[in-house]
Write a protein that holds these residues in place. Sequence first.
Motif, short mmCIF file in Angstrom:
data_model
loop_
_atom_site.label_atom_id
_atom_site.label_comp_id
_atom_site.label_asym_id
_atom_site.label_seq_id
_atom_site.Cartn_x
_atom_site.Cartn_y
_atom_site.Cartn_z
N VAL A 1 -7.67 -1.24 4.70
CA VAL A 1 -6.74 -0.76 5.46
C VAL A 1 -5.10 -0.36 5.40
N LEU A 2 -4.55 -1.72 4.32
CA LEU A 2 -3.77 -2.04 4.36
C LEU A 2 -2.80 -0.19 3.65
N PRO A 3 -3.44 -0.07 2.31
CA PRO A 3 -3.00 0.91 0.78
C PRO A 3 -3.24 2.32 2.16
N LEU A 4 -4.23 1.99 2.93
CA LEU A 4 -4.55 3.40 2.76
C LEU A 4 -3.84 3.79 5.06
N MET A 5 -3.21 2.90 4.90
CA MET A 5 -1.96 2.77 5.85
C MET A 5 -1.10 3.23 5.67
N LYS A 6 -0.74 2.55 4.27
CA LYS A 6 0.29 2.88 3.73
C LYS A 6 1.09 4.88 3.40
N HIS B 1 8.17 3.64 6.83
CA HIS B 1 6.65 3.26 6.11
C HIS B 1 6.20 2.09 6.59
N ASP B 2 6.19 1.12 5.70
CA ASP B 2 6.67 -0.25 6.15
C ASP B 2 5.50 -0.62 8.00
N THR B 3 7.09 -0.56 8.37
CA THR B 3 6.72 -1.22 9.94
C THR B 3 5.51 -0.63 10.31
N SER B 4 5.26 0.61 10.56
CA SER B 4 4.39 1.34 11.55
C SER B 4 3.03 0.89 10.46
N SER B 5 2.19 0.89 9.70
CA SER B 5 1.40 0.61 8.48
C SER B 5 1.09 -0.57 8.67
N VAL B 6 2.10 -1.38 8.85
CA VAL B 6 1.46 -3.42 9.21
C VAL B 6 1.06 -2.98 10.56
N LEU B 7 1.86 -2.56 11.50
CA LEU B 7 0.77 -2.73 13.27
C LEU B 7 -0.04 -2.15 13.01
N MET B 8 -0.54 -0.98 12.25
CA MET B 8 -1.94 -0.37 12.67
C MET B 8 -2.50 -0.83 11.60
N THR B 9 -2.11 -1.56 10.62
CA THR B 9 -3.48 -3.03 10.35
C THR B 9 -3.62 -3.79 10.06
#
Length: 426
Positions: free
Chosen positions: A118-123, A237-245
Amino acid sequence: MRANTAEKWLEERIRKYGPISKLSLFGKPTVFVYGQAANKFVYTSDSSTIGHQQNQSFRMILGDRNLFDLSAEDHKRVRGALVSFLKPESLKHYVGKMDGEVKQHLEMHWQGKQQVQVLPLMKTLTFNIICSLLFGVERGARREKFKACFKEMIVGTWSAPLNLPFTRYNRSLRASATAQNMIKDLIREKRVELEQKGASHQDLITCLLSIRKEDNEEALTEIEIVHNVMLVMIAGHDTSSVLMTFIMRLLANEPAVYAAVLQEQEEIAKTKPSGEFLTWEDLTKMKYTWRVAMETLRMVPPGFGGFRKALKDIEYGGYLIPKGWQIFWAMPMTHMDSNIFPEPSKFDPSRFENKASVPPYSFVPFGGGPRICPGYEFTRIETLVTIHYLVTQFTWKLCADNSFSRDPMPVPTQGLPVKLVPRKLC
Protein backbone atom coordinates in the motif's frame (compact mmCIF):
# COMPACT_ATOMS: atom_id res chain seq x y z
CA MET A 1 12.58 7.11 15.68
CA ARG A 2 13.42 3.99 13.66
CA ALA A 3 12.69 1.75 16.64
CA ASN A 4 9.44 3.70 17.18
CA THR A 5 10.34 4.39 20.81
CA ALA A 6 10.64 8.19 20.57
CA GLU A 7 7.31 8.75 22.35
CA LYS A 8 8.40 6.54 25.26
CA TRP A 9 11.68 8.40 25.42
CA LEU A 10 9.87 11.75 25.60
CA GLU A 11 7.34 10.40 28.12
CA GLU A 12 10.27 9.44 30.34
CA ARG A 13 11.70 12.97 30.02
CA ILE A 14 8.31 14.44 31.00
CA ARG A 15 8.13 12.17 34.07
CA LYS A 16 11.65 13.19 35.11
CA TYR A 17 11.69 16.90 34.28
CA GLY A 18 8.11 18.01 33.70
CA PRO A 19 6.56 19.66 30.61
CA ILE A 20 9.64 21.77 29.83
CA SER A 21 13.25 20.59 29.73
CA LYS A 22 16.50 21.26 27.91
CA LEU A 23 18.56 18.93 25.73
CA SER A 24 20.74 18.99 22.61
CA LEU A 25 19.33 18.08 19.18
CA PHE A 26 21.24 18.30 15.89
CA GLY A 27 24.13 19.75 17.86
CA LYS A 28 22.14 22.75 19.11
CA PRO A 29 20.82 23.71 22.56
CA THR A 30 17.12 22.90 22.57
CA VAL A 31 14.07 23.30 24.81
CA PHE A 32 11.48 20.50 24.68
CA VAL A 33 7.96 21.68 25.55
CA TYR A 34 4.86 19.54 26.06
CA GLY A 35 1.11 20.01 26.49
CA GLN A 36 -1.78 22.10 25.17
CA ALA A 37 -0.22 25.27 26.54
CA ALA A 38 3.04 24.40 24.77
CA ASN A 39 1.25 23.81 21.47
CA LYS A 40 -0.57 27.13 21.79
CA PHE A 41 2.70 28.87 22.70
CA VAL A 42 4.41 27.45 19.57
CA TYR A 43 1.56 28.08 17.12
CA THR A 44 0.38 31.50 18.25
CA SER A 45 3.51 33.34 19.37
CA ASP A 46 4.32 36.53 17.52
CA SER A 47 6.64 36.03 14.53
CA SER A 48 9.09 38.48 16.09
CA THR A 49 9.34 36.18 19.13
CA ILE A 50 9.53 32.71 17.57
CA GLY A 51 10.70 31.84 14.06
CA HIS A 52 10.74 28.59 12.11
CA GLN A 53 13.85 26.49 12.60
CA GLN A 54 14.25 23.52 10.28
CA ASN A 55 17.21 21.21 10.49
CA GLN A 56 20.09 22.16 8.21
CA SER A 57 19.60 19.27 5.79
CA PHE A 58 15.92 20.13 5.22
CA ARG A 59 16.72 23.80 4.69
CA MET A 60 19.62 23.19 2.28
CA ILE A 61 17.73 20.62 0.18
CA LEU A 62 14.47 22.60 -0.10
CA GLY A 63 15.97 26.08 -0.12
CA ASP A 64 15.91 28.82 2.51
CA ARG A 65 13.01 30.79 0.99
CA ASN A 66 10.45 28.08 1.72
CA LEU A 67 7.51 28.88 4.00
CA PHE A 68 8.94 26.90 6.94
CA ASP A 69 12.01 29.14 7.07
CA LEU A 70 10.32 32.50 6.67
CA SER A 71 9.03 34.78 9.40
CA ALA A 72 7.17 38.06 9.87
CA GLU A 73 6.04 39.78 6.64
CA ASP A 74 7.81 37.33 4.32
CA HIS A 75 5.96 34.40 5.89
CA LYS A 76 2.63 36.21 5.66
CA ARG A 77 3.20 37.17 2.00
CA VAL A 78 4.29 33.69 0.81
CA ARG A 79 1.63 31.92 2.86
CA GLY A 80 -1.03 34.21 1.38
CA ALA A 81 0.14 33.32 -2.12
CA LEU A 82 -0.06 29.57 -1.43
CA VAL A 83 -3.48 29.89 0.23
CA SER A 84 -4.83 31.69 -2.85
CA PHE A 85 -4.57 28.34 -4.66
CA LEU A 86 -5.10 25.93 -1.76
CA LYS A 87 -8.26 27.52 -0.28
CA PRO A 88 -11.55 25.57 -0.64
CA GLU A 89 -13.05 28.11 -3.07
CA SER A 90 -10.24 27.32 -5.53
CA LEU A 91 -9.83 23.60 -4.89
CA LYS A 92 -13.52 22.73 -5.38
CA HIS A 93 -12.92 23.19 -9.12
CA TYR A 94 -10.23 20.49 -9.12
CA VAL A 95 -12.19 17.61 -7.54
CA GLY A 96 -12.97 16.11 -10.96
CA LYS A 97 -9.31 16.20 -12.04
CA MET A 98 -8.25 14.52 -8.79
CA ASP A 99 -11.01 11.94 -9.29
CA GLY A 100 -9.59 11.13 -12.74
CA GLU A 101 -6.05 10.66 -11.35
CA VAL A 102 -7.32 8.28 -8.63
CA LYS A 103 -9.37 6.19 -11.08
CA GLN A 104 -6.45 5.91 -13.48
CA HIS A 105 -4.09 4.94 -10.66
CA LEU A 106 -6.38 2.18 -9.37
CA GLU A 107 -6.86 0.83 -12.87
CA MET A 108 -3.10 0.70 -13.49
CA HIS A 109 -1.80 -0.52 -10.12
CA TRP A 110 -4.64 -2.19 -8.15
CA GLN A 111 -7.21 -3.80 -10.41
CA GLY A 112 -6.41 -7.40 -11.26
CA LYS A 113 -3.81 -7.67 -8.48
CA GLN A 114 -4.12 -10.27 -5.71
CA GLN A 115 -1.64 -8.53 -3.41
CA VAL A 116 -0.18 -5.01 -3.29
CA GLN A 117 2.12 -2.94 -1.06
CA VAL A 118 0.00 0.00 0.00
CA LEU A 119 2.55 2.66 1.03
CA PRO A 120 4.63 2.67 -2.19
CA LEU A 121 1.44 2.81 -4.27
CA MET A 122 0.02 5.66 -2.19
CA LYS A 123 3.27 7.57 -2.71
CA THR A 124 2.96 7.01 -6.46
CA LEU A 125 -0.63 8.28 -6.37
CA THR A 126 0.09 11.41 -4.32
CA PHE A 127 3.11 12.26 -6.48
CA ASN A 128 1.02 11.97 -9.66
CA ILE A 129 -1.71 14.17 -8.15
CA ILE A 130 0.91 16.77 -7.18
CA CYS A 131 2.42 16.76 -10.68
CA SER A 132 -0.99 17.10 -12.32
CA LEU A 133 -2.74 19.62 -10.06
CA LEU A 134 0.13 21.64 -8.65
CA PHE A 135 2.62 21.69 -11.53
CA GLY A 136 0.50 20.93 -14.59
CA VAL A 137 2.93 18.13 -15.58
CA GLU A 138 1.04 15.26 -17.17
CA ARG A 139 2.17 11.63 -17.43
CA GLY A 140 5.31 11.12 -19.50
CA ALA A 141 9.11 11.41 -19.49
CA ARG A 142 9.21 14.74 -17.61
CA ARG A 143 7.04 13.42 -14.78
CA GLU A 144 9.20 10.28 -14.51
CA LYS A 145 12.36 12.38 -14.30
CA PHE A 146 10.71 14.50 -11.60
CA LYS A 147 9.82 11.33 -9.70
CA ALA A 148 13.39 9.98 -9.82
CA CYS A 149 14.82 13.31 -8.56
CA PHE A 150 12.17 13.57 -5.89
CA LYS A 151 12.83 10.08 -4.49
CA GLU A 152 16.55 10.80 -4.26
CA MET A 153 15.97 14.23 -2.76
CA ILE A 154 13.52 13.28 -0.03
CA VAL A 155 15.71 10.62 1.66
CA GLY A 156 18.25 13.22 2.74
CA THR A 157 15.98 15.78 4.39
CA TRP A 158 16.60 14.35 7.87
CA SER A 159 20.14 13.05 7.29
CA ALA A 160 23.34 14.34 8.87
CA PRO A 161 24.46 17.36 6.77
CA LEU A 162 27.78 15.84 5.66
CA ASN A 163 28.36 16.99 2.10
CA LEU A 164 30.80 14.25 1.13
CA PRO A 165 30.65 12.04 -1.98
CA PHE A 166 28.40 8.99 -1.63
CA THR A 167 26.57 10.29 1.48
CA ARG A 168 22.78 10.40 1.52
CA TYR A 169 22.91 14.16 2.04
CA ASN A 170 25.19 14.71 -0.97
CA ARG A 171 22.96 12.64 -3.26
CA SER A 172 19.90 14.57 -2.06
CA LEU A 173 21.58 17.94 -2.69
CA ARG A 174 22.41 16.92 -6.26
CA ALA A 175 18.86 15.67 -6.85
CA SER A 176 17.51 18.92 -5.38
CA ALA A 177 19.61 20.98 -7.81
CA THR A 178 18.21 18.98 -10.75
CA ALA A 179 14.62 19.31 -9.49
CA GLN A 180 15.00 23.08 -8.97
CA ASN A 181 16.30 23.50 -12.53
CA MET A 182 13.30 21.54 -13.82
CA ILE A 183 10.94 23.79 -11.85
CA LYS A 184 12.68 26.89 -13.27
CA ASP A 185 12.07 25.51 -16.78
CA LEU A 186 8.39 25.03 -15.89
CA ILE A 187 8.19 28.59 -14.57
CA ARG A 188 9.64 29.97 -17.81
CA GLU A 189 7.18 27.96 -19.90
CA LYS A 190 4.18 29.00 -17.81
CA ARG A 191 5.28 32.65 -17.83
CA VAL A 192 5.23 32.59 -21.63
CA GLU A 193 1.76 30.97 -21.58
CA LEU A 194 0.51 33.68 -19.23
CA GLU A 195 1.81 36.44 -21.50
CA GLN A 196 0.14 34.82 -24.52
CA LYS A 197 -3.15 33.65 -23.01
CA GLY A 198 -3.63 35.84 -19.95
CA ALA A 199 -4.16 34.94 -16.26
CA SER A 200 -5.12 31.39 -15.40
CA HIS A 201 -5.09 29.45 -12.14
CA GLN A 202 -5.00 25.99 -13.65
CA ASP A 203 -2.09 24.87 -11.41
CA LEU A 204 -0.12 26.15 -8.42
CA ILE A 205 2.84 27.53 -10.40
CA THR A 206 0.57 29.46 -12.77
CA CYS A 207 -1.40 30.78 -9.80
CA LEU A 208 1.78 32.03 -8.08
CA LEU A 209 2.99 33.66 -11.29
CA SER A 210 -0.39 35.39 -11.70
CA ILE A 211 -0.08 37.34 -8.45
CA ARG A 212 0.52 40.98 -9.28
CA LYS A 213 0.90 44.11 -7.22
CA GLU A 214 -2.33 45.51 -8.68
CA ASP A 215 -4.09 42.69 -6.77
CA ASN A 216 -2.77 44.35 -3.58
CA GLU A 217 -0.35 41.46 -3.23
CA GLU A 218 3.39 41.52 -3.78
CA ALA A 219 4.60 39.15 -6.48
CA LEU A 220 6.79 36.24 -5.41
CA THR A 221 10.35 36.08 -6.71
CA GLU A 222 11.34 33.14 -8.90
CA ILE A 223 13.46 31.62 -6.13
CA GLU A 224 10.52 31.87 -3.69
CA ILE A 225 8.28 30.06 -6.17
CA VAL A 226 10.92 27.35 -6.70
CA HIS A 227 11.58 26.77 -3.00
CA ASN A 228 7.89 26.70 -2.07
CA VAL A 229 7.00 24.36 -4.92
CA MET A 230 9.73 22.08 -3.51
CA LEU A 231 8.13 22.38 -0.06
CA VAL A 232 4.65 21.56 -1.38
CA MET A 233 6.10 18.54 -3.20
CA ILE A 234 7.43 17.05 0.03
CA ALA A 235 4.62 18.15 2.35
CA GLY A 236 1.84 17.02 0.01
CA HIS A 237 3.50 13.75 -0.94
CA ASP A 238 4.48 12.29 2.41
CA THR A 239 1.64 13.36 4.68
CA SER A 240 -1.21 12.29 2.41
CA SER A 241 0.36 8.97 1.40
CA VAL A 242 1.02 8.06 5.05
CA LEU A 243 -2.50 9.07 6.10
CA MET A 244 -4.21 6.98 3.41
CA THR A 245 -1.93 3.99 4.10
CA PHE A 246 -2.78 3.98 7.79
CA ILE A 247 -6.49 4.47 7.12
CA MET A 248 -6.36 1.22 5.13
CA ARG A 249 -4.45 -0.45 7.96
CA LEU A 250 -6.95 0.68 10.58
CA LEU A 251 -10.00 -0.21 8.47
CA ALA A 252 -8.62 -3.75 8.09
CA ASN A 253 -8.44 -4.02 11.88
CA GLU A 254 -11.80 -2.37 12.58
CA PRO A 255 -14.61 -4.23 10.69
CA ALA A 256 -17.40 -2.11 12.20
CA VAL A 257 -15.69 1.12 11.16
CA TYR A 258 -15.01 -0.29 7.68
CA ALA A 259 -18.71 -1.23 7.35
CA ALA A 260 -19.81 2.29 8.35
CA VAL A 261 -17.39 3.92 5.88
CA LEU A 262 -18.54 1.54 3.14
CA GLN A 263 -22.20 2.34 3.81
CA GLU A 264 -21.57 6.08 3.61
CA GLN A 265 -19.58 5.75 0.38
CA GLU A 266 -22.03 3.33 -1.28
CA GLU A 267 -24.90 5.75 -0.65
CA ILE A 268 -22.93 8.42 -2.51
CA ALA A 269 -21.92 5.98 -5.30
CA LYS A 270 -25.58 5.07 -5.90
CA THR A 271 -26.34 8.67 -6.85
CA LYS A 272 -23.56 8.81 -9.48
CA PRO A 273 -24.18 7.66 -13.06
CA SER A 274 -21.47 5.27 -14.30
CA GLY A 275 -18.23 7.09 -15.05
CA GLU A 276 -19.29 10.41 -13.52
CA PHE A 277 -16.71 12.20 -11.35
CA LEU A 278 -17.22 12.97 -7.68
CA THR A 279 -18.10 16.58 -6.90
CA TRP A 280 -17.48 19.01 -4.03
CA GLU A 281 -21.07 18.36 -2.88
CA ASP A 282 -20.34 14.61 -2.69
CA LEU A 283 -17.32 15.27 -0.47
CA THR A 284 -19.43 17.30 1.97
CA LYS A 285 -21.50 14.14 2.60
CA MET A 286 -18.44 12.09 3.64
CA LYS A 287 -18.58 13.25 7.25
CA TYR A 288 -18.00 9.86 8.92
CA THR A 289 -15.14 8.99 6.55
CA TRP A 290 -13.36 12.23 7.44
CA ARG A 291 -13.84 11.53 11.15
CA VAL A 292 -12.10 8.19 10.53
CA ALA A 293 -9.25 10.11 8.87
CA MET A 294 -9.04 12.50 11.84
CA GLU A 295 -8.87 9.62 14.31
CA THR A 296 -6.15 8.02 12.18
CA LEU A 297 -4.21 11.29 12.32
CA ARG A 298 -4.65 11.39 16.07
CA MET A 299 -3.22 7.91 16.55
CA VAL A 300 -0.53 8.04 13.85
CA PRO A 301 0.25 11.65 12.87
CA PRO A 302 2.55 11.71 9.80
CA GLY A 303 4.73 14.39 11.37
CA PHE A 304 6.30 13.59 14.73
CA GLY A 305 7.20 17.09 15.83
CA GLY A 306 8.75 20.35 14.76
CA PHE A 307 11.28 23.02 15.54
CA ARG A 308 11.08 26.74 16.16
CA LYS A 309 13.80 29.23 17.08
CA ALA A 310 13.71 31.80 19.88
CA LEU A 311 14.34 35.15 18.16
CA LYS A 312 14.78 36.84 21.53
CA ASP A 313 14.86 35.85 25.20
CA ILE A 314 11.46 34.34 26.05
CA GLU A 315 9.81 33.81 29.42
CA TYR A 316 7.81 30.56 29.35
CA GLY A 317 6.54 28.30 32.12
CA GLY A 318 8.67 30.02 34.72
CA TYR A 319 11.86 29.54 32.68
CA LEU A 320 13.95 31.71 30.39
CA ILE A 321 14.44 30.37 26.85
CA PRO A 322 17.58 32.16 25.61
CA LYS A 323 17.68 33.86 22.22
CA GLY A 324 18.90 31.50 19.49
CA TRP A 325 17.84 28.25 21.21
CA GLN A 326 15.73 25.70 19.37
CA ILE A 327 12.22 24.92 20.62
CA PHE A 328 11.04 21.35 19.97
CA TRP A 329 7.58 19.86 20.48
CA ALA A 330 6.06 16.49 19.51
CA MET A 331 2.55 16.09 18.09
CA PRO A 332 1.71 12.57 19.39
CA MET A 333 2.20 13.59 23.01
CA THR A 334 -1.14 15.40 23.42
CA HIS A 335 -2.88 13.05 20.97
CA MET A 336 -2.22 10.09 23.25
CA ASP A 337 -2.78 11.88 26.56
CA SER A 338 -5.59 10.07 28.43
CA ASN A 339 -6.53 13.29 30.23
CA ILE A 340 -7.42 14.79 26.84
CA PHE A 341 -8.56 11.73 24.87
CA PRO A 342 -9.97 8.97 27.15
CA GLU A 343 -8.73 5.49 26.21
CA PRO A 344 -6.26 6.98 23.70
CA SER A 345 -5.25 3.59 22.27
CA LYS A 346 -8.84 2.87 21.23
CA PHE A 347 -9.78 3.77 17.64
CA ASP A 348 -12.91 5.88 18.05
CA PRO A 349 -13.99 8.26 15.23
CA SER A 350 -16.86 9.57 17.38
CA ARG A 351 -14.32 11.74 19.21
CA PHE A 352 -14.62 14.15 16.28
CA GLU A 353 -18.40 14.31 15.97
CA ASN A 354 -18.42 17.57 17.87
CA LYS A 355 -15.55 20.02 17.43
CA ALA A 356 -16.25 21.49 20.85
CA SER A 357 -15.40 18.17 22.50
CA VAL A 358 -11.77 18.38 21.31
CA PRO A 359 -9.87 20.86 23.51
CA PRO A 360 -8.05 23.64 21.64
CA TYR A 361 -4.41 22.93 20.72
CA SER A 362 -4.63 19.27 21.72
CA PHE A 363 -5.15 17.81 18.21
CA VAL A 364 -2.48 19.33 15.99
CA PRO A 365 -1.60 17.13 12.97
CA PHE A 366 -2.03 20.21 10.76
CA GLY A 367 -0.62 22.68 13.27
CA GLY A 368 -2.81 25.42 14.68
CA GLY A 369 -3.50 29.11 14.94
CA PRO A 370 -2.19 31.45 12.24
CA ARG A 371 0.32 28.83 11.06
CA ILE A 372 -2.13 25.99 10.44
CA CYS A 373 -1.11 23.97 7.38
CA PRO A 374 -2.38 25.69 4.19
CA GLY A 375 -2.62 22.25 2.53
CA TYR A 376 -5.31 20.97 4.94
CA GLU A 377 -8.15 21.16 2.40
CA PHE A 378 -6.03 19.64 -0.37
CA THR A 379 -5.27 16.65 1.88
CA ARG A 380 -8.96 16.28 2.80
CA ILE A 381 -10.10 16.17 -0.84
CA GLU A 382 -7.32 13.79 -1.88
CA THR A 383 -8.02 11.42 1.02
CA LEU A 384 -11.81 11.33 0.61
CA VAL A 385 -11.70 10.73 -3.15
CA THR A 386 -9.16 7.91 -2.76
CA ILE A 387 -10.94 6.17 0.13
CA HIS A 388 -14.26 6.40 -1.76
CA TYR A 389 -12.95 4.32 -4.65
CA LEU A 390 -10.93 1.92 -2.49
CA VAL A 391 -13.81 0.87 -0.23
CA THR A 392 -16.38 0.69 -3.03
CA GLN A 393 -14.11 -1.37 -5.31
CA PHE A 394 -12.14 -3.60 -2.90
CA THR A 395 -12.00 -5.37 0.40
CA TRP A 396 -8.58 -6.26 1.82
CA LYS A 397 -6.76 -8.27 4.44
CA LEU A 398 -3.40 -7.44 6.02
CA CYS A 399 -0.47 -9.71 5.14
CA ALA A 400 1.95 -8.43 7.81
CA ASP A 401 1.88 -7.44 11.48
CA ASN A 402 0.68 -4.05 12.76
CA SER A 403 4.08 -2.65 13.71
CA PHE A 404 5.63 0.43 12.14
CA SER A 405 8.75 2.56 12.48
CA ARG A 406 9.50 6.22 11.75
CA ASP A 407 12.04 7.37 9.17
CA PRO A 408 10.98 10.12 10.04
CA MET A 409 7.43 9.51 8.74
CA PRO A 410 5.56 6.37 9.92
CA VAL A 411 6.45 3.35 7.77
CA PRO A 412 4.38 0.17 8.31
CA THR A 413 6.07 -3.25 8.21
CA GLN A 414 6.97 -4.21 4.61
CA GLY A 415 5.11 -1.15 3.29
CA LEU A 416 1.74 -2.65 4.38
CA PRO A 417 1.19 -5.61 2.04
CA VAL A 418 -2.51 -6.46 1.67
CA LYS A 419 -4.46 -9.19 -0.07
CA LEU A 420 -7.04 -7.61 -2.37
CA VAL A 421 -10.46 -8.96 -3.31
CA PRO A 422 -12.66 -7.05 -5.80
CA ARG A 423 -15.96 -6.20 -4.08
CA LYS A 424 -18.06 -7.72 -6.85
CA LEU A 425 -16.49 -11.08 -5.88
CA CYS A 426 -16.96 -10.65 -2.14
